[in-house]
Design a protein around this motif. Structure first.
Motif: not given
Length: 261
Positions: A84-97
């Motif tokens: 999250l700290h590095k995210a440069q986006s409009n939407f953040f997707v929490i995605c399991n493996p």
């Protein structure tokens, strides 16, 4: 200055690189119209990572992937917060493996969120490998529901279990979700950063319930029925005593923070 991307996928790794390679391949295949960054935060301990060098090398060469190696297992929430700290986006997707995209889900999800400013996050229809919808949409945690889940056989308290997993809802239509399992949740990145991501006091488990509660305090988390994503759910904490111990410890922290019902 980095250009803002449409999507940041946050995937936490722990020795399961082959599984993540499969997930990443489906992400790249089914998001052709969106710019993205896939941040794989590796919680595998330094001393164990050398045993997976071939898989790590293969993963790091996939399109859009950035591999972030931690020296130790920092836990699920903290690892996602690094992404999250590095995210440069409009939407953040929490995605399991263990997630597999099977269609261009984001061509439906993104316009829906943009058209509904009160919605801060969505969880799509999560299905198993047989395309059966999974019981990952829940009402808020209570001590009673925890007790039923861990200390009673699965054929007991069926009415209460069905209520907790929102089986009374119409799954063909959107509805508000108090607690959506954190296997695949799409959140506005600015909202995720406003909330400062996951509460890192949870090492593993229940941090998703905590996050969903905080999302719903300032916005809405909604079930989105118009696209499906496969979740190869392993339910590890029911099989492994150590994982179950972490799960119960996290629940104790949750009820200390939010109170019990």
């Amino acid at each position: 200055m980095n250009k803002t991307k449409d999507l940041t996928f946050s995937i936490v790794a722990y020795k399961n690189y082959n599984q993540i390679i499969n997930a990443v391949n489906t992400i790249n295949k089914f998001t052709p119209n969106y710019s993205k960054e896939i941040l794989v935060v590796d919680n595998t301990e330094d001393e164990n990572r050398k045993d997976y060098s071939k898989d790590i090398n293969q993963l790091s060469k996939l399109d859009n992937v950035t591999l972030i190696a931690n020296k130790a297992n920092l836990g699920f929430g903290k690892a996602n917060n690094i992404a999250l700290h590095k995210a440069q986006s409009n939407f953040f997707v929490i995605c399991n493996p263990d997630i597999l995209l099977i269609e261009d889900s984001f061509s439906k999800i993104i316009p829906y969120i943009k058209e509904n400013p009160k919605i801060g996050a969505v969880i799509p229809k999560l299905i198993d490998k047989n395309h059966k919808i999974e019981p990952v949409y829940r009402r808020e945690l209570t001590i009673w529901d925890v007790f039923i889940r861990y200390f009673h056989p699965f054929n007991s308290f069926q009415k209460r279990r069905a209520y907790h997993t929102m089986q009374d809802q119409d799954f063909s239509k959107p509805f508000k979700v108090p607690f959506g399992q954190g296997s695949f949740i799409v959140v506005r990145t600015d909202l995720m950063k406003q909330l400062k991501g996951f509460d890192e006091r949870y090492f593993m488990y229940v941090e998703d319930a905590d996050l969903c509660k905080r999302i719903n305090q300032v916005s809405t988390l909604e079930y989105f029925p118009y696209t499906s994503v496969i979740h190869l759910w392993e339910k590890g904490s029911h099989k492994n005593p150590k994982l179950m111990k972490w799960h119960i410890q996290s629940m104790a922290k949750y009820f200390k923070k939010w109170g019990s019902k």
